[in-house]
Design a protein around this motif. Structure first.
Motif, PDB file in Angstrom:
ATOM      1  N   ASP A 320       3.549 -25.429  11.351  1.00  0.00           N
ATOM      2  CA  ASP A 320       3.373 -24.902  12.705  1.00  0.00           C
ATOM      3  C   ASP A 320       4.697 -24.736  13.447  1.00  0.00           C
ATOM      4  N   ILE A 321       5.750 -25.356  12.947  1.00  0.00           N
ATOM      5  CA  ILE A 321       7.013 -25.372  13.686  1.00  0.00           C
ATOM      6  C   ILE A 321       7.533 -23.961  13.928  1.00  0.00           C
ATOM      7  N   ILE A 322       7.573 -23.144  12.888  1.00  0.00           N
ATOM      8  CA  ILE A 322       8.101 -21.793  13.042  1.00  0.00           C
ATOM      9  C   ILE A 322       7.133 -20.920  13.831  1.00  0.00           C
ATOM     10  N   LEU A 323       5.842 -21.127  13.654  1.00  0.00           N
ATOM     11  CA  LEU A 323       4.856 -20.365  14.424  1.00  0.00           C
ATOM     12  C   LEU A 323       4.994 -20.637  15.916  1.00  0.00           C
ATOM     13  N   LEU A 324       5.150 -21.897  16.271  1.00  0.00           N
ATOM     14  CA  LEU A 324       5.353 -22.255  17.671  1.00  0.00           C
ATOM     15  C   LEU A 324       6.672 -21.691  18.188  1.00  0.00           C
ATOM     16  N   ALA A 325       7.708 -21.789  17.357  1.00  0.00           N
ATOM     17  CA  ALA A 325       9.016 -21.288  17.769  1.00  0.00           C
ATOM     18  C   ALA A 325       8.955 -19.782  18.046  1.00  0.00           C
ATOM     19  N   ARG A 326       8.280 -19.041  17.192  1.00  0.00           N
ATOM     20  CA  ARG A 326       8.159 -17.591  17.404  1.00  0.00           C
ATOM     21  C   ARG A 326       7.362 -17.294  18.677  1.00  0.00           C
ATOM     22  N   THR A 327       6.334 -18.100  18.923  1.00  0.00           N
ATOM     23  CA  THR A 327       5.530 -17.900  20.131  1.00  0.00           C
ATOM     24  C   THR A 327       6.380 -18.099  21.376  1.00  0.00           C
ATOM     25  N   PHE A 328       7.134 -19.202  21.422  1.00  0.00           N
ATOM     26  CA  PHE A 328       7.975 -19.476  22.585  1.00  0.00           C
ATOM     27  C   PHE A 328       9.081 -18.435  22.711  1.00  0.00           C
ATOM     28  N   LEU A 329       9.619 -17.975  21.571  1.00  0.00           N
ATOM     29  CA  LEU A 329      10.651 -16.933  21.605  1.00  0.00           C
ATOM     30  C   LEU A 329      10.100 -15.678  22.289  1.00  0.00           C
ATOM     31  N   LYS A 368      13.904 -22.154  25.238  1.00  0.00           N
ATOM     32  CA  LYS A 368      14.243 -21.507  26.510  1.00  0.00           C
ATOM     33  C   LYS A 368      15.761 -21.392  26.643  1.00  0.00           C
ATOM     34  N   SER A 369      16.458 -22.466  26.332  1.00  0.00           N
ATOM     35  CA  SER A 369      17.920 -22.451  26.408  1.00  0.00           C
ATOM     36  C   SER A 369      18.509 -21.454  25.414  1.00  0.00           C
ATOM     37  N   ALA A 370      17.954 -21.427  24.190  1.00  0.00           N
ATOM     38  CA  ALA A 370      18.489 -20.537  23.156  1.00  0.00           C
ATOM     39  C   ALA A 370      18.312 -19.071  23.534  1.00  0.00           C
ATOM     40  N   VAL A 371      17.144 -18.725  24.072  1.00  0.00           N
ATOM     41  CA  VAL A 371      16.883 -17.341  24.456  1.00  0.00           C
ATOM     42  C   VAL A 371      17.856 -16.890  25.546  1.00  0.00           C
ATOM     43  N   ILE A 372      18.149 -17.792  26.474  1.00  0.00           N
ATOM     44  CA  ILE A 372      19.054 -17.453  27.572  1.00  0.00           C
ATOM     45  C   ILE A 372      20.499 -17.364  27.095  1.00  0.00           C
ATOM     46  N   MET A 373      20.894 -18.286  26.214  1.00  0.00           N
ATOM     47  CA  MET A 373      22.304 -18.412  25.851  1.00  0.00           C
ATOM     48  C   MET A 373      22.707 -17.593  24.627  1.00  0.00           C
ATOM     49  N   ALA A 374      21.765 -17.141  23.804  1.00  0.00           N
ATOM     50  CA  ALA A 374      22.119 -16.427  22.572  1.00  0.00           C
ATOM     51  C   ALA A 374      22.937 -15.179  22.877  1.00  0.00           C
ATOM     52  N   GLU A 375      24.004 -14.979  22.104  1.00  0.00           N
ATOM     53  CA  GLU A 375      24.880 -13.835  22.308  1.00  0.00           C
ATOM     54  C   GLU A 375      24.310 -12.557  21.696  1.00  0.00           C
ATOM     55  N   GLY A 376      23.610 -12.697  20.579  1.00  0.00           N
ATOM     56  CA  GLY A 376      23.077 -11.529  19.892  1.00  0.00           C
ATOM     57  C   GLY A 376      21.563 -11.523  19.864  1.00  0.00           C
TER      58      GLY A 376
END
Length: 453
Positions: A320-329, A368-376
């Motif tokens: 479920d980890i990647i499924l949840l991660a994709r959902t939050f992304l 949330k932090s990754a989506v905001i801070m990601a450069e690409g």
């Protein structure tokens, strides 16, 4: 992995032209119904270009339309681009009606056909991802996950939702206990009534009683008017008592009486007020140990826990980890209008290797932090605040069977993502047959792979 495109055409010149035009893809060919279906089953192409004029009736579209209908029936997610002559618009429209993705008129233009194939592939991938996300959303729509551990919990919650039985949700902080409580309420006959939540650990002991039971005017200094407590405001609905393990021992007796009699008395009042509500409690504490140590009333423990439900930690929900991660992304990308769209392989491995001590709440914060801070457009381990992992990290256990199971499960999952969810390519990467792959998926309970195949 390169995406596969199947070209169904009996004209060798057209085959060569399309192969030259589609150099970015793995192009395979067929020239009649039998070979087209064989290639479809073997390669599971995401896009098919189909000439409607095929033998044994090349002058008409009957054979091409028959192949189209069989492709749609066998592989409904496959995008079929029909290739027609200049005077075959009627047949092209008929093909669209049968389920073709688009049509293209000869002569072949390299840039145009490449654009059509690329658009078809992108649409197919988006539809597949949406399909996966919709499947992993359980009958309780708030709860995302397809692992057996979370599905077992969901089935229990669904069974008790239509009852008024007292439910105790157990589990570590951040596992989603309030989400389960809200889902139980939303699937109950009380769904149109209030859902009222209170965290027993966040309110000072001297205020918690009045917060729960309310108070009469003049009950204490500052009580300038009669005020309803959380219990009364939940009338007809559901009261969620989070962290009930932190409720002061002195208040537990009054809570027990309310649960037994379904009446309350406001602070400073004398009148008994009947209350019709459902009570769901939650805690991360070990209440049985607290009962043994006389820090929690035994009678209250059995009253609130008529049916206890243990919610598993995120580290025990590997698939479920990647499924949840994709959902939050997807959620945060839209919320912040960000450009991050996917995860690198190293980021996926780092999330699978991380122990998630803060569980889903920790994952939400990191995403949330990754989506905001990601450069690409691709999120890397550094964006998540995690160490990069190449998938070869050592297992903490020394039990060889467990080491093998963990290693094989992770290898299957990595190959599956690398093959873009194509089972034939996954098996090829792993060096096994498809039946062996399905057997391993069943053995290691990788049900999300099986359900999305």
């Amino acid at each position: 992995m390169t995406d596969t495109v199947l070209v169904v055409d009996d004209d060798l010149g057209i085959q060569k032209q399309l192969k030259w035009s589609l150099t970015d893809y793995d192009v395979v060919f067929a020239d009649d119904h039998t070979s087209a279906i064989a290639q479809l089953r073997r390669y599971e192409p995401k896009v098919v270009t189909l000439d409607l004029g095929l033998p044994p009736d090349p002058a008409n579209a009957s054979e091409g339309l028959r192949i189209l209908q069989d492709i749609i029936a066998l592989a409904p997610r496959t995008k079929v681009i029909v290739v027609t002559g200049n005077n075959e618009k009627e047949n092209a429209l008929k093909a669209i009606n049968f389920g073709a993705y688009d049509f293209y008129q000869k002569p072949i233009d390299s840039d145009t056909i490449k654009l059509l194939v690329n658009r078809a592939l992108n649409l197919g991938k988006l539809e597949l991802e949406n399909s996966i996300l919709s499947k992993v959303r359980t009958g309780m729509s708030r709860i995302i996950g397809n692992s057996e551990s979370i599905q077992t919990v969901v089935r229990k919650a669904e069974k008790i939702a239509n009852t008024d039985v007292s439910t105790l949700l157990l589990g570590e902080s951040g596992t989603g206990k309030e989400v389960f409580a809200r889902s139980i309420h939303e699937h109950s006959p009380r769904k149109d009534k209030p859902f009222v939540a209170i965290n027993c650990a966040s309110i000072p002991e001297n205020l918690l009683e009045s917060e729960l039971f309310g108070y009469e005017k003049g009950a204490f200094t500052g009580a300038n008017k009669t005020t309803l407590g959380k219990i009364e405001t939940a009338q007809g609905g559901t009261l969620f008592l989070d962290e009930i393990g932190d409720m002061p021992i002195g208040l537990q007796a009054k809570m027990l009486r309310f649960l037994q009699e379904r009446v309350i008395e406001r602070v400073g009042g004398r009148a008994e007020i009947p209350v019709d509500i459902r009570v769901v409690c939650a805690t991360h504490r070990d209440l049985q140990t607290m009962v043994a140590e006389e820090r929690f009333r035994e009678d209250l423990y059995y009253r609130i826990g008529e049916i206890p439900i243990m919610i598993p930690p995120l580290r025990d929900r590997d698939q479920d980890i990647i499924l949840l991660a994709r959902t939050f992304l997807n959620i945060y990308r839209e919320e912040f209008n960000a450009k991050a769209k996917s995860f690198s392989e190293s980021a996926i491995n780092s999330m699978l290797a991380h122990k998630w001590p803060g569980n889903i709440r920790e994952m939400q914060n990191k995403l949330k932090s990754a989506v905001i801070m990601a450069e690409g457009t691709v999120i890397q381990p550094d964006d998540l605040g995690l160490f990069a992992v190449d998938g070869s990290g050592e297992s903490e256990t020394l039990n060889l069977r467990e080491v093998r199971e963990v290693a094989e499960s992770k290898a299957i999952r990595r190959a599956y993502h690398q093959a873009d969810r194509n089972m034939s390519k996954t098996a090829e990467l792993l060096g096994v047959t498809r039946p062996t792959l399905y057997s391993l998926i069943d053995k290691y309970h990788l049900d999300d792979l099986k359900s999305s195949a």
